[in-house]
Design a protein around this motif. Structure first.
Motif, mmCIF file in Angstrom:
data_model
loop_
_atom_site.group_PDB
_atom_site.id
_atom_site.type_symbol
_atom_site.label_atom_id
_atom_site.label_comp_id
_atom_site.label_asym_id
_atom_site.label_seq_id
_atom_site.Cartn_x
_atom_site.Cartn_y
_atom_site.Cartn_z
ATOM 1 N N TRP A 1 21.143 11.208 -46.871
ATOM 2 C CA TRP A 1 21.059 12.611 -46.484
ATOM 3 C C TRP A 1 20.243 13.384 -47.516
ATOM 4 N N ASP B 1 22.345 2.579 -40.656
ATOM 5 C CA ASP B 1 21.877 3.172 -39.406
ATOM 6 C C ASP B 1 22.752 2.663 -38.266
ATOM 7 N N THR C 1 20.317 4.418 -44.749
ATOM 8 C CA THR C 1 20.029 5.831 -44.508
ATOM 9 C C THR C 1 20.563 6.661 -45.671
ATOM 10 N N GLN D 1 19.774 13.600 -42.137
ATOM 11 C CA GLN D 1 19.954 12.171 -42.398
ATOM 12 C C GLN D 1 18.655 11.466 -42.032
ATOM 13 N N VAL D 2 18.149 10.640 -42.951
ATOM 14 C CA VAL D 2 16.853 9.990 -42.754
ATOM 15 C C VAL D 2 16.978 8.492 -42.975
ATOM 16 N N LEU D 3 16.040 7.753 -42.386
ATOM 17 C CA LEU D 3 15.916 6.335 -42.694
ATOM 18 C C LEU D 3 15.271 6.192 -44.070
#
Length: 272
Positions: free
Chosen positions: A139, A72, A137, A126-128
């Motif tokens: 995708w 991140d 992170t 894109q996510v934590l």
């Protein structure tokens, strides 16, 4: 945190979930397709892994470690944002169209998986992730066939130096409380995390509910049989208020916990 142990302090809590699928997801989460980093780039084609290949990928959960995951890079999310729930296990990619590195499960320790979106490129999000290292992170190819999308107006900020936790809705403060934090040898990790699940404590009496976060202790590889997951929880008395005495978890008053359990899963918790 684990099905056997969810956070820093306590043993073998029992997952409760009919309640928290409602409590933590029922809030004003309306359909959403917002972006977070400006105009979306052109979609990148992908070939989804076969069911066998997907099952063979490491699971992106609180027990997992993904050293190959992108870190991140941003300091904070804007007020309010998109959250995603995989309707089945989905592949996690290092970049849009790249090879998958993990799979994000539909549920996490009895709670439905909701993860905050930090960037968008067309159908890619894109996510934590709730794995080690903190701030990992990945995708997702976020199509209506694979994920449910919602908008979450809530955010939590934690100021460790001031021992202060604040809840914001659409960027406006709605409550603020003095908290307890990790002591010097077991500091509460900083960065942005998110509320991963909710656990009903059935053995210990220090907190009726524990809210595990997506981040982990930097000093505890394991704790109480779990992977050192940091959590939000109360304490039998308020001796912790304004003090650094925990093993890394964030201790809150009962009033604060009552408000926190109303927040949707996937709510970002910014710790600084």
């Amino acid at each position: 945190m684990t099905q056997q142990q969810t956070s820093c302090g306590g043993a073998r809590p029992r997952v409760v979930h009919a309640l928290f699928a409602l409590v933590l997801v029922v809030l004003p989460l309306s359909g959403c397709g917002t972006t977070t980093d400006g105009a979306a780039a052109a979609p990148v084609a992908t070939l989804s892994p076969s069911p066998e290949a997907l099952a063979a990928l490491p699971e992106a959960n609180t027990f997992g470690e993904l050293d190959s995951a992108p870190a991140d890079q941003a300091a904070a999310l804007p007020a309010g944002g998109e959250v995603l729930h995989p309707t089945t296990d989905v592949a996690v990619y290092r970049a849009p169209g790249a090879e998958p590195i993990a799979r994000l499960p539909e549920t996490q320790i009895g709670s439905p998986t909701w993860v905050p979106v930090i960037a968008r490129q067309g159908d890619w999000a894109q996510v934590l992730l709730p794995v080690r290292p903190n701030g990992a992170t990945g995708w997702l190819h976020a199509t209506p066939e694979t994920v449910e999308s919602a908008h979450n107006d809530f955010q939590v900020t934690v100021d460790l130096s001031k021992f202060r936790l604040e809840i914001l809705e659409a960027g406006k403060p709605t409550g603020s409380w003095t908290i307890g934090t990790g002591r010097a040898e077991h500091p509460t990790p900083t960065g942005r995390a998110f509320i991963l699940a909710s656990i009903k404590e059935s053995v210990n009496t220090y907190s009726p509910i524990v809210l595990p976060l997506s981040n982990h202790s930097d000093s505890h590889e394991t704790f109480g049989g779990g992977p050192g997951t940091v959590g939000l929880h109360t304490w039998p008395d308020e001796s912790f208020v304004g003090k650094a005495t925990s093993d890394g978890c964030i201790r809150v008053t009962r009033e604060a916990l009552d408000r926190l359990v109303e927040l949707p899963l996937g709510t970002v918790v910014q710790i600084a």
